[in-house]
Design a protein around this motif. Structure first.
Motif, short mmCIF file in Angstrom:
data_model
loop_
_atom_site.label_atom_id
_atom_site.label_comp_id
_atom_site.label_asym_id
_atom_site.label_seq_id
_atom_site.Cartn_x
_atom_site.Cartn_y
_atom_site.Cartn_z
N LYS A 48 -16.59 -22.07 -42.24
CA LYS A 48 -15.54 -21.85 -41.24
C LYS A 48 -15.70 -22.81 -40.07
CE LYS A 48 -13.44 -18.37 -38.26
NZ LYS A 48 -12.08 -18.84 -38.63
N ASN B 251 -19.71 -14.28 -45.43
CA ASN B 251 -18.83 -14.52 -44.29
C ASN B 251 -18.42 -15.97 -44.07
OD1 ASN B 251 -21.01 -15.76 -42.84
ND2 ASN B 251 -21.70 -13.75 -42.12
N GLN B 252 -18.97 -16.88 -44.86
CA GLN B 252 -18.56 -18.29 -44.81
C GLN B 252 -18.70 -18.88 -43.41
OE1 GLN B 252 -17.99 -19.97 -47.47
NE2 GLN B 252 -16.71 -18.91 -48.96
N ASN C 267 -9.63 -15.54 -39.24
CA ASN C 267 -9.22 -15.82 -40.61
C ASN C 267 -7.80 -15.33 -40.87
OD1 ASN C 267 -11.87 -16.71 -41.09
ND2 ASN C 267 -12.52 -14.70 -41.80
N ALA D 199 -8.89 -15.95 -46.28
CA ALA D 199 -9.88 -15.11 -46.93
C ALA D 199 -9.28 -14.36 -48.10
CB ALA D 199 -10.49 -14.13 -45.93
N CYS E 259 -14.16 -14.55 -48.88
CA CYS E 259 -14.71 -14.31 -47.54
C CYS E 259 -14.62 -12.83 -47.22
CB CYS E 259 -13.95 -15.13 -46.49
SG CYS E 259 -14.65 -15.00 -44.83
N HIS E 260 -15.77 -12.22 -46.97
CA HIS E 260 -15.88 -10.80 -46.62
C HIS E 260 -17.22 -10.64 -45.89
CE1 HIS E 260 -18.52 -10.83 -50.15
NE2 HIS E 260 -17.52 -11.39 -50.82
N SER F 71 -12.42 -9.52 -40.15
CA SER F 71 -12.03 -10.86 -40.60
C SER F 71 -10.96 -11.44 -39.68
CB SER F 71 -11.53 -10.80 -42.04
OG SER F 71 -11.47 -12.08 -42.62
N VAL G 162 -5.97 -13.31 -43.67
CA VAL G 162 -6.53 -12.34 -44.62
C VAL G 162 -5.46 -11.94 -45.64
CG1 VAL G 162 -7.72 -10.13 -44.86
CG2 VAL G 162 -8.01 -11.48 -42.78
N PRO H 170 -11.02 -10.14 -49.36
CA PRO H 170 -11.58 -9.82 -48.05
C PRO H 170 -12.33 -8.49 -48.00
CG PRO H 170 -9.24 -9.40 -48.05
CD PRO H 170 -9.54 -10.09 -49.35
#
Length: 220
Positions: free
Chosen positions: A107, A102-103, A165, A119, A97-98, A160, A167, A122
């Motif tokens: 999410k 970004n998912q 999230n 994440a 996830c970055h 993030s 991270v 990240p």
């Protein structure tokens, strides 16, 4: 242990003793027992269902060996097979996830089921993927970093965190580790968040480890 995760939603077959180097045809491409491969280099699949593996982790919690259990690299369809019979729900799903992946939909799905998104990569793992979908080199990220007097990495990590999230950045450079930790004394504006949310999307981590060399995730 604090937490144990199922790393991938795929089970592997067990090579027979002595393989490698003496492997039967089914495991002809195996160079380590932990990654059994056929003659074409594809991972040899096991037949253990995910719910059965999950029950073993639940037993570890019930026996006081592990405090928390979760999964990694699971799509909703993979998680649904676990949730259908789980006594203990996964605490987390650790996924790539970055800003360039970004998912957002995953999410939302996880939040509805009270599962925390963690994440990994990240920052887009530029050391491994270099210029592929590298938000660190994005003009948008650099502009925000200059405006805030921060590094591009700090901007991305802050983005993030503000998305809710957990991270887990990785670095072996002490100065970068120190800088990556200085992300709690500033915030991105709604406009800055929207800019980063709108970056081009491209998944990076998607190894071909399912049966027949199929990749883990169908969406790229």
């Amino acid at each position: 242990l604090d937490q144990v995760l199922l790393h991938w939603p795929v089970s592997y077959a067990h090579p027979p003793p002595g393989c490698p180097p003496d492997c039967p045809a089914e495991f002809k491409g195996t160079d380590t027992a932990l990654r059994p491969r056929d003659a074409d280099g594809n991972m040899v699949q096991g037949d253990t269902p995910l719910p059965e593996t999950w029950r073993v982790l639940e037993q570890a919690v019930e026996q006081g060996k592990v405090r928390s259990i979760g999964v990694s690299n699971f799509a909703p369809s993979d998680l649904e097979s676990v949730l259908a019979s789980a006594r203990i729900r996964p605490a987390v799903n650790q996924v790539e996830c970055h800003p360039n992946w970004n998912q957002a939909s995953l999410k939302q799905w996880l939040e509805a089921r009270n599962i925390q998104l963690v994440a990994y990569s990240p920052l887009g793992n530029p050391g491994l993927y270099q210029d592929e979908a590298n938000a660190m080199q994005s003009d948008a990220v650099k502009d925000i970093a200059r405006a805030l007097g921060r590094t591009p990495a700090q901007v991305i990590l802050r983005w993030s965190l503000q998305r809710g999230n957990v991270v887990i950045p990785k670095s072996v450079t002490p100065s970068r580790i120190e800088k990556n930790g200085r992300v709690f004394d500033f915030k991105l504006s709604k406009e800055q968040m929207a800019t980063l949310d709108g970056l081009e999307q491209r998944r990076l981590a998607n190894p071909p480890i399912r049966a027949g060399g199929r990749r883990v995730f169908d969406e790229l």
